[in-house]
Design a protein around this motif. Structure first.
Motif, short mmCIF file in Angstrom:
data_model
loop_
_atom_site.label_atom_id
_atom_site.label_comp_id
_atom_site.label_asym_id
_atom_site.label_seq_id
_atom_site.Cartn_x
_atom_site.Cartn_y
_atom_site.Cartn_z
N UNK A 178 6.66 -3.97 31.52
CA UNK A 178 5.64 -4.72 32.25
C UNK A 178 4.62 -3.84 32.94
N UNK A 179 3.54 -4.47 33.39
CA UNK A 179 2.45 -3.73 34.02
C UNK A 179 2.84 -3.02 35.29
N UNK A 180 3.83 -3.53 36.03
CA UNK A 180 4.26 -2.84 37.24
C UNK A 180 5.36 -1.82 36.95
N UNK A 181 5.61 -1.55 35.67
CA UNK A 181 6.58 -0.53 35.26
C UNK A 181 5.87 0.43 34.30
N UNK A 182 6.26 0.44 33.01
CA UNK A 182 5.66 1.39 32.09
C UNK A 182 4.24 1.00 31.65
N UNK A 183 3.96 -0.30 31.61
CA UNK A 183 2.63 -0.73 31.22
C UNK A 183 2.33 -0.60 29.75
N UNK A 184 3.39 -0.62 28.92
CA UNK A 184 3.19 -0.47 27.48
C UNK A 184 4.50 -0.76 26.77
N UNK A 185 4.47 -1.12 25.48
CA UNK A 185 5.72 -1.25 24.72
C UNK A 185 6.24 0.13 24.33
N UNK A 186 7.54 0.29 24.33
CA UNK A 186 8.13 1.56 23.93
C UNK A 186 8.35 1.57 22.43
N UNK A 187 8.48 2.76 21.89
CA UNK A 187 8.85 2.95 20.48
C UNK A 187 10.32 3.34 20.45
N UNK A 188 11.13 2.58 19.75
CA UNK A 188 12.57 2.86 19.74
C UNK A 188 12.85 4.26 19.21
#
Length: 563
Positions: free
Chosen positions: A109-119
């Motif tokens: 989420x925006x208040x955390x990483x702000x992006x999707x991770x790549x497994x």
């Protein structure tokens, strides 16, 4: 997607009684915007999917839960109907899938990483196996790109399904998410590096628990608006812990407890599962401090009508906001972790650096500066560093770049390597040591209110190998490769260096820990140096010149190491 998930697990503990006997709560779980994703039978989506097997034969089965689309053509607004029988294949699948999706959405989420991770594995879909077999265990496995949840018979004779535990599902999903951000931890030779996986996964389970407003209210009511001591947040996987047949005579009240006073001395030689509680306790104490400070302020602050909040009103509002701040502190710190093996202190340094990237010490409120100082002091108190100065990370002006060059630095490996080569001293790379520049990360994060602009950052990570002497059993000495590295981040708008975080994993104390750990594995029969891989999948890669440990994360799968 609307779905009913278990608030805690399928038992009615003290908090369940305060919830009026409710076991479930309704959650709306969106898919990430702009991904052309949709929910399907399974449950399944583009990045997450349930696979089910016959518990008797192991044969693959059709999707156990059917997706019910809405009346209009919007697959994201549909639902999965949870059966009343919580032990049914559909109920297990829906709870595991929904809790994992909730965990992923929170992490990205925006208040955390702000992006999707790549497994950390090939492919974009993480698999969930809600009925993986019979044993008292659950784990994330990179090689099968899966979260596997087992079932077992409790001391009482009842069957316990790990897929029905919110803590366990969030914990295992946390392993997959941390592996995506720092994949180098999977092959660690340092005890603290392996334990970081357990600590972070436990803390992610705490964050998911805090996401339940109903559970927050119940815990506060049960504990007189106090987070200290044992409660549903500080006790991880209560039903699982109470149901296992332990090795001692005292019946455990949880799998692990995060409220403790241990130090690195009192936990010397402990397994990674137990050692992890040292780091998780430091961060749980930080959550407690954030909550206490906000509660003390809110109980004295009048509302618009001039009246003061009741104690319960102030407590619930304080814990709701403390949860969001704590989530940002922890998860953005994970994003700033350097590549390679890591120490507990590295996790603290990264969290403090990520928080200062949002607001400097000079611009921060007194309350925020006090939180930072207290977090650094906890690492001293737990004997992880000698002085709070060891928890500092600087932002050298030498690392600043022109903002116009950031897109090229992000996209061009050649330019990224050239930048690192020219700044290797400031980054901390030893001379004549080859290095690897990882793919850069472009992320936009919330730093203020709902209407405030996002803070866009570019994150660059550099990895290299440290070579040291490894003292093996029977007086054998070899060279050992220890991966380490540095994280650098910049503010996209100005090119100013926001953080430089370097690891301390190559010091003499951690080198001695690696020797002791290797001897412990061999003496305990967990590592067969004569085989290409031990029965548990862990291997000692012993070449003519170097020795390294591979797949050490699989040690976390071992039930005997979770005692």
């Amino acid at each position: 997607m609307r779905v009913e998930l278990l608030i805690q697990d399928d038992s009615l503990g003290d908090e369940g009684k305060l919830l009026g006997g409710r076991l479930r709560e309704t959650k709306d779980l969106p898919l990430r915007a702009g991904t052309s994703d949709r929910f399907l039978d399974g449950p399944a989506s583009r990045r997450l999917a349930v696979v089910d097997f016959d518990p008797n034969t192991g044969a693959p089965l059709p999707p156990p839960a059917l997706f019910r689309p809405p009346e209009r053509d919007d697959a994201e607004r549909g639902s999965y109907a949870t059966p009343e029988d919580l032990t049914s294949a559909a109920a297990l699948a829906i709870n595991a899938f929904g809790t994992a999706l909730l965990t992923i959405n929170m992490f990205e989420g925006g208040d955390a990483l702000g992006r999707p991770v790549t497994w950390a594995f090939d492919g974009e879909q993480l698999l969930i196996v809600p009925r993986a077999g019979r044993m008292a265990n659950a784990f994330y496995d990179r090689s099968t790109r899966s979260l596997q949840f087992f079932w077992f018979t409790a001391n009482s004779g009842n069957t316990v399904y790990t897929a029905l535990s919110r803590d366990i599902v969030a914990h295992e999903c946390g392993h997959a998410l941390l592996d995506a951000v720092v994949p180098s931890l999977y092959d660690s030779t340092t005890p603290q590096s392996i334990a970081i996986h357990e600590a972070v996964a436990d803390l992610i389970a705490v964050l998911v628990a805090l996401d339940s407003g109903s559970l927050r209210e119940a815990v506060l009511a049960q504990n007189e608006n106090n987070l200290g001591g044992a409660n549903a947040f500080s006790r991880i996987a209560e039903k699982f812990g109470m149901s296992r047949v332990g090795s001692g005579t005292v019946q455990p009240q949880q799998l692990r407890g995060l409220f403790n006073e241990d130090t690195i001395t009192t936990l010397a030689g402990a397994s990674p599962h137990i050692l992890s509680t040292l780091l998780s306790a430091i961060f749980y104490d930080t959550l407690n401090q954030i909550y206490d400070a906000r509660y003390a302020r809110l109980i004295k602050t009048p509302l618009e009508n001039g009246k003061l909040r009741t104690s319960d009103q102030a407590a619930n509002k304080a814990l709701g906001s403390a949860h969001m701040f704590f989530r940002s502190l922890l998860l953005r710190g994970i994003d700033y972790l350097p590549p390679g093996e890591l120490s507990f202190a590295d996790v603290g340094r990264a969290a403090l650096a990520a928080d200062r990237a949002i607001v400097s010490d000079e611009a921060a409120t007194e309350e925020r500066r006090e939180r930072r100082a207290a977090l650094a002091e906890r690492f001293v108190k737990r004997q992880l560093v000698e002085d709070v100065s060891a928890m500092q990370s600087d932002t050298p002006d030498d690392l600043n770049v022109e903002p116009a060059s950031l897109p090229a630095l992000r996209d061009s490996d050649y330019l990224a390597y050239e930048y690192v080569r020219m700044h290797r001293d400031a980054i901390g790379i030893p001379h004549d040591v080859p290095f690897t520049v990882l793919p850069r990360v472009d992320a936009s994060k919330k730093v203020g209110g709902q209407n405030d602009p996002l803070q866009r950052e570019l994150i660059l990570k550099v990895a290299w190998n440290h070579v040291e002497r490894a003292h093996l059993p029977h007086g054998v000495e070899k060279k050992r490769l220890v991966p380490t590295g540095t994280t650098v981040s910049w503010l996209w708008e100005t090119g100013r260096c926001l953080a430089r975080v370097r690891s301390d994993i190559v010091d003499d104390a951690h080198q001695a820990d690696r020797d002791r750990f290797l001897a412990q594995l061999i003496d305990g029969g967990l590592l067969d140096v004569s085989a290409s891989a031990s029965a548990n999948g862990v291997s000692l890669d012993d070449t003519e010149d170097y020795v390294t440990l591979s797949r050490s994360h699989r040690l976390l799968h071992l039930e005997e190491w979770n005692q």
